[in-house]
Every structure is written in C-alpha cells, then in structure tokens.
Design a protein around this motif. Structure first.
Motif, mmCIF file in Angstrom:
data_model
loop_
_atom_site.group_PDB
_atom_site.id
_atom_site.type_symbol
_atom_site.label_atom_id
_atom_site.label_comp_id
_atom_site.label_asym_id
_atom_site.label_seq_id
_atom_site.Cartn_x
_atom_site.Cartn_y
_atom_site.Cartn_z
ATOM 1 N N LYS A 198 26.374 -11.083 -11.272
ATOM 2 C CA LYS A 198 26.971 -10.640 -9.461
ATOM 3 C C LYS A 198 26.914 -9.196 -9.572
ATOM 4 O O LYS A 198 27.126 -9.151 -7.853
ATOM 5 C CB LYS A 198 27.133 -12.341 -8.988
ATOM 6 N N ALA A 199 28.840 -8.991 -9.614
ATOM 7 C CA ALA A 199 29.154 -8.250 -9.456
ATOM 8 C C ALA A 199 27.781 -7.146 -9.593
ATOM 9 O O ALA A 199 28.139 -5.874 -8.764
ATOM 10 C CB ALA A 199 30.391 -7.752 -9.930
ATOM 11 N N ARG A 200 27.794 -6.817 -10.945
ATOM 12 C CA ARG A 200 26.616 -5.587 -11.708
ATOM 13 C C ARG A 200 25.649 -5.627 -10.134
ATOM 14 O O ARG A 200 24.590 -4.470 -10.133
ATOM 15 C CB ARG A 200 26.041 -5.813 -12.139
ATOM 16 N N ALA A 201 24.442 -6.548 -9.803
ATOM 17 C CA ALA A 201 24.109 -6.402 -8.837
ATOM 18 C C ALA A 201 24.073 -5.801 -7.556
ATOM 19 O O ALA A 201 23.444 -5.451 -7.063
ATOM 20 C CB ALA A 201 23.525 -7.843 -8.569
ATOM 21 N N GLN A 202 25.296 -5.931 -7.619
ATOM 22 C CA GLN A 202 25.779 -4.839 -6.073
ATOM 23 C C GLN A 202 25.531 -3.346 -6.226
ATOM 24 O O GLN A 202 25.529 -2.460 -4.926
ATOM 25 C CB GLN A 202 27.693 -5.025 -5.538
ATOM 26 N N ILE A 203 26.134 -3.185 -7.831
ATOM 27 C CA ILE A 203 25.470 -1.390 -7.793
ATOM 28 C C ILE A 203 24.761 -1.160 -8.577
ATOM 29 O O ILE A 203 25.139 -0.794 -10.295
ATOM 30 C CB ILE A 203 26.656 -0.963 -7.944
ATOM 31 N N PRO A 204 22.920 -1.423 -9.035
ATOM 32 C CA PRO A 204 22.376 -1.641 -9.780
ATOM 33 C C PRO A 204 22.263 0.098 -9.833
ATOM 34 O O PRO A 204 22.190 0.466 -9.329
ATOM 35 C CB PRO A 204 21.425 -2.253 -9.403
ATOM 36 N N GLY A 205 21.693 -0.244 -11.763
ATOM 37 C CA GLY A 205 21.987 1.945 -12.738
ATOM 38 C C GLY A 205 23.408 2.397 -12.664
ATOM 39 O O GLY A 205 23.220 2.758 -13.341
#
Length: 139
Positions: A59-66
């Motif tokens: 969920k956290a990583r989905a906020q800043i993909p790549g």
C-alpha cells in the motif's frame, strides 16, 4: 531576470500511526501522498500482524511507484518470549528482501525502542540531503 536562492530548505518528519487498522486505510491514502520512509510494526506474538506487514508495504509503495521506499520492520513485545509466534530470522530475512532494516523491541520494557527511530531519522536525513544536492545542482 529571475534569481533563485536556496539558502534554507526545511524538512519535516511526520510519523503517522495507523495501528494496522483497516479503519484508517482510507484516511492514510489522503495523509501519505508520497512517503519518504516507512516503519512497519508487528507483534512478535501474532503471526497475522507479521503477515499484514506485506499488505501495508504494498500500500505504501503504491503511493510512489518506481521509487524505492526505505524503512524499518519492527517486531514489538519481545518481553513476551514464551508467546512468540514469529521467528526473528524469518522476519529479518523478509525485511532484508524488501530493503528494510529490521529491529526487535519491547516498548513495555523500554528495550531497544529508540533504535528504529534513529534509523528512520538517518534514512530521512540521507534522502533530504540527496534532494538538497539535486536542487542545488539545478540552481
């Protein structure tokens, strides 16, 4: 002519605690537009709380993909050793595979509780200095 001056850049270090509750999931979407560092905490006596860390990390990583998201995995309640359900080596291996530092603490006993926060602050400072350096190279 426009003159840019960047003598002072402020950085703020906010910590949001969702307590792992789905209730806060929607609120967090609004609060953490682009997190810089992450602290995942689980209860060493509760296997499900450890399993949920993967969901929260996604969920956290989905906020800043790549972008990589540094942070820490923290196992709390080490004072309840007789009730331990999560193997520390399993947690450490998972954390390292996700690029996270790993800590075990007991807040009740005040054992090692400061270490994860020092690590997060150091990670945040490193990211901040990188961004300042990038900004200064553009000026």
């Amino acid at each position: 002519m426009v003159k840019l001056a960047a003598k002072c850049i402020l950085a703020e270090f906010f910590i949001f605690d969702s307590a792992g509750k789905e209730l806060f999931s929607e609120m967090l979407d609004k609060l953490w537009e682009s997190p810089n560092v992450l602290c995942l905490v689980y209860d060493v006596t509760n296997e499900q709380s450890f399993s949920n860390c993967g969901k929260w990390l996604e969920k956290a990583r989905a906020q800043i993909p790549g972008t990589s998201l540094p942070g820490v995995l923290v196992g709390n309640k080490t004072d309840l050793a007789s009730r331990r359900a999560v193997d520390p080596e399993q947690a450490r291996a998972w954390a390292l595979s996700q690029g996270l530092e790993c800590f075990e603490i007991s807040v009740k006993e005040m054992d090692n509780y400061e270490a994860p926060f020092h690590c997060l602050a150091t990670q945040f400072l490193h990211l901040y200095r990188e961004k300042v350096g990038l900004f200064q190279s553009l000026v």
